[in-house]
Design a protein around this motif. Structure first.
Motif, PDB file in Angstrom:
ATOM      1  N   ARG A 213      -9.663 -13.498   6.782  1.00 11.66           N
ATOM      2  CA  ARG A 213      -9.062 -14.808   6.381  1.00 11.66           C
ATOM      3  C   ARG A 213      -9.690 -16.095   7.008  1.00 11.66           C
ATOM      4  O   ARG A 213      -9.981 -17.281   6.449  1.00 11.66           O
ATOM      5  CB  ARG A 213      -7.612 -14.877   6.112  1.00 11.66           C
ATOM      6  N   VAL A 214     -10.152 -15.871   8.274  1.00 14.03           N
ATOM      7  CA  VAL A 214     -10.470 -17.122   8.989  1.00 14.03           C
ATOM      8  C   VAL A 214     -11.982 -17.442   8.635  1.00 14.03           C
ATOM      9  O   VAL A 214     -12.504 -18.453   8.511  1.00 14.03           O
ATOM     10  CB  VAL A 214     -10.428 -17.106  10.723  1.00 14.03           C
ATOM     11  N   VAL A 215     -12.664 -16.292   8.383  1.00 11.36           N
ATOM     12  CA  VAL A 215     -14.113 -16.511   8.076  1.00 11.36           C
ATOM     13  C   VAL A 215     -14.093 -17.024   6.547  1.00 11.36           C
ATOM     14  O   VAL A 215     -14.838 -18.120   6.361  1.00 11.36           O
ATOM     15  CB  VAL A 215     -14.754 -14.896   7.763  1.00 11.36           C
ATOM     16  N   ALA A 216     -13.136 -16.719   5.812  1.00  8.00           N
ATOM     17  CA  ALA A 216     -13.124 -17.239   4.420  1.00  8.00           C
ATOM     18  C   ALA A 216     -12.729 -18.519   4.381  1.00  8.00           C
ATOM     19  O   ALA A 216     -13.285 -19.626   3.741  1.00  8.00           O
ATOM     20  CB  ALA A 216     -12.284 -16.721   3.674  1.00  8.00           C
ATOM     21  N   ALA A 217     -11.883 -19.264   5.196  1.00 10.32           N
ATOM     22  CA  ALA A 217     -11.345 -20.467   5.466  1.00 10.32           C
ATOM     23  C   ALA A 217     -12.489 -21.351   6.025  1.00 10.32           C
ATOM     24  O   ALA A 217     -12.832 -22.398   5.468  1.00 10.32           O
ATOM     25  CB  ALA A 217     -10.256 -20.552   6.320  1.00 10.32           C
TER      26      ALA A 217
END
Length: 544
Positions: free
Chosen positions: A364-368
């Protein structure tokens, strides 16, 4: 001793299991959550009954775990929902377990477990199949995977009440997003039902689920993860329709998250149901005079990253400045407080005991930060560092483990959850385009392929598996904008009606002329100088 329950709860860790081994007692593991009404009811009705508490304290080593703070424990011992009561050997193997237990049921289970333990001891423990170390069912990534999941949409869709399935209805925002491109009417009707039945029209925010097929028997928990994902799903529905009936619920939910759950550092994890069943029937003034529902203001990395992604998605389609400002603040918190210099993500802020290197958090951090690169023109360096840390530490046998293969109980046994693997693969596809590094795309392909041998058994709950498989089977829709962030061309590119597209802002290179946007199609690049030209070019290419 916990005075509320009269049970002498231990913390999860080696000390509790060493005590169980030393005293030859099973471990009673209670999986609970701040937002879980049944958990608090079980504390009040069962664990506070003196004779039950005495039995637990005398015959077992009782351990209490918050499922949001320790998701690896949750995923290994969850009996299907919360509260979960699991009984373990001192080695951490599973004896048996159940969900909610009233006083009579608990007495019976305690007696039965003691009998089992006295008769068989450690030999009665077992390791669930998902933790047995068996290889995932690998196969080829083909268009048939996406076609199968698209077919599942129609097969499982509830024509009468909307949503998928004929029992309890969960909002399933990722399934909605998959359906927006493949069965749009189903997606929109489902969002209509979610809005009409699960949205708190006083304070904003969505409840967790409805207990029956017709969206009745609403369970009034509000979880950050669910709400952030629904903000994005409603925003994407607005992208396709331009209708305020989908924009407004997203806006209301952003307001709720940044008001009721805002901590100054980020967004808290949840708000539970009210003590009294009538709270959500009250208007705003009446609620102001009533005790508020129980709130967990823990700032979790994954939930806050998902919120940043959703807020930026909403801003990209609406120019809403509030959404952009809060997204920036969330990204700053992630950078400063939750991602270290090596790209390792800590699960939640403000506690040295927090776990790190959890797959879902990293995905989720990569996606954000990939979203931030597309919308704000910054963030890809953080995305890359976080992805590289996950690949270095969690990626083996062509898929990702949910976290480090170490820890107490069965935490040392690798678990490869398909949903978190799909989230990471999806984020890596974005990162591959934004960095020009095809290695990320290959790792995404291997990750999806690791489960492809069982693709025909994957259902609508993980429909996003089909979306990522589809992305791997065709060239991505990419728009390179050789113009500044926030320009008319950049904003137009973000609003192309395909939520799986990628936008590369501030594109540079000899092949790009400043002030133009380029629709990239394989080795071809189609230039446009104005937003209308860009939209016409996209429409023309879509017809080919």
């Amino acid at each position: 001793m916990n005075e509320d329950t009269h049970v002498e709860w231990r913390e999860w860790g080696p000390e509790a299991f060493a005590e169980a081994d030393r005293t030859n007692k099973p471990v009673l593991l209670s999986l609970s959550a701040t937002w879980c009404a049944g958990c608090h009811e079980m504390d009040t009705e069962t664990y506070s009954e003196p004779r039950i508490a005495a039995n637990v304290n005398d015959g077992f080593v009782p351990v209490r775990v918050d499922v949001d703070r320790q998701p690896r424990v949750r995923e290994r011992y969850n009996m299907g929902g919360f509260p979960t009561t699991a009984f373990l050997t001192p080695e951490g193997k599973l004896l048996t377990g159940a969900m909610y237990l009233g006083p009579d049921g608990m007495r019976q289970v305690l007696d039965r477990v003691r009998e089992m333990w006295d008769a068989k001891g450690n030999e009665a423990g077992r390791v669930p199949r998902a933790l047995a170390g068996n290889p995932t069912p690998a196969g080829a990534v083909t268009p048939a995977i996406e076609e199968h999941l698209a077919g599942q949409l129609g097969e499982k869709y509830d024509e009468r009440f909307a949503g998928w399935g004929n029992d309890a209805k969960f909002p399933m925002p990722r399934t909605v997003e998959f359906a927006l491109k493949r069965e749009r009417d189903q997606a929109l009707r489902t969002l209509d039902a979610v809005r009409d039945h699960l949205l708190d029209d006083v304070a904003g925010g969505f409840f967790r689920y409805a207990g029956d097929r017709g969206w009745g028997d609403v369970h009034h928990e509000k979880l950050l993860d669910t709400n952030a994902a629904l903000v994005r799903a409603f925003a994407n529905a607005y992208l396709y329709t331009g209708e305020d009936v989908y924009r407004e619920p997203a806006e209301q939910t952003i307001d709720y998250l940044t008001d009721e759950l805002w901590t100054g550092l980020g967004i808290g994890g949840s708000q539970g149901p009210a003590e009294g069943s009538d709270y959500y029937l009250l208007d705003a003034d009446e609620r102001a005079e009533t005790t508020k529902p129980r709130t967990d203001l823990t700032v979790f990395a994954g939930g806050n990253a998902l919120a940043a992604d959703a807020f930026l998605t909403y801003h990209a389609y609406t120019d809403d400045e509030t959404a952009r400002e809060y997204a920036r603040r969330l990204l700053d918190t992630l950078r400063t407080d939750l991602v270290d210099e090596h790209g390792v993500v800590t699960h939640f802020a403000g506690d040295e005991a927090s776990e790190s290197l959890l797959l879902e958090d990293h995905a989720r951090v990569v996606a954000a930060f990939c979203r931030a690169q597309q919308v704000l023109g910054e963030g890809v360096d953080v995305a890359r560092a976080v992805a590289d840390a996950a690949i270095d530490e969690l990626y083996d046998e062509e898929s990702f483990r949910d976290g480090p293969a170490e820890g107490t109980g069965m935490l040392d046994k690798p678990l490869r959850p398909i949903d978190a693997n799909v989230e990471m693969a999806d984020a890596l596809l974005d990162l591959a385009v934004l960095t020009g590094d095809d290695e990320y795309r290959e790792i995404a392909r291997e990750t999806i392929g690791a489960f492809a041998g069982a693709a025909d058994r994957i259902g609508v709950q993980v429909a996003s598996y089909g979306a990522v498989a589809g992305r791997l089977c065709r060239d991505p829709l990419v728009v390179a904008v050789a113009d500044e962030v926030g320009s008319d061309l950049h904003r137009a590119a973000l609003r192309i009606a395909d939520h799986e597209k990628l936008v590369v802002p501030e594109a540079t290179g000899d092949e790009y002329e400043r002030g133009k946007a380029y629709l990239l199609d394989g080795d071809e690049a189609y230039a446009a100088e104005t937003p209308s030209e860009l939209m016409e070019t996209v429409a023309e290419r879509a017809q080919l």
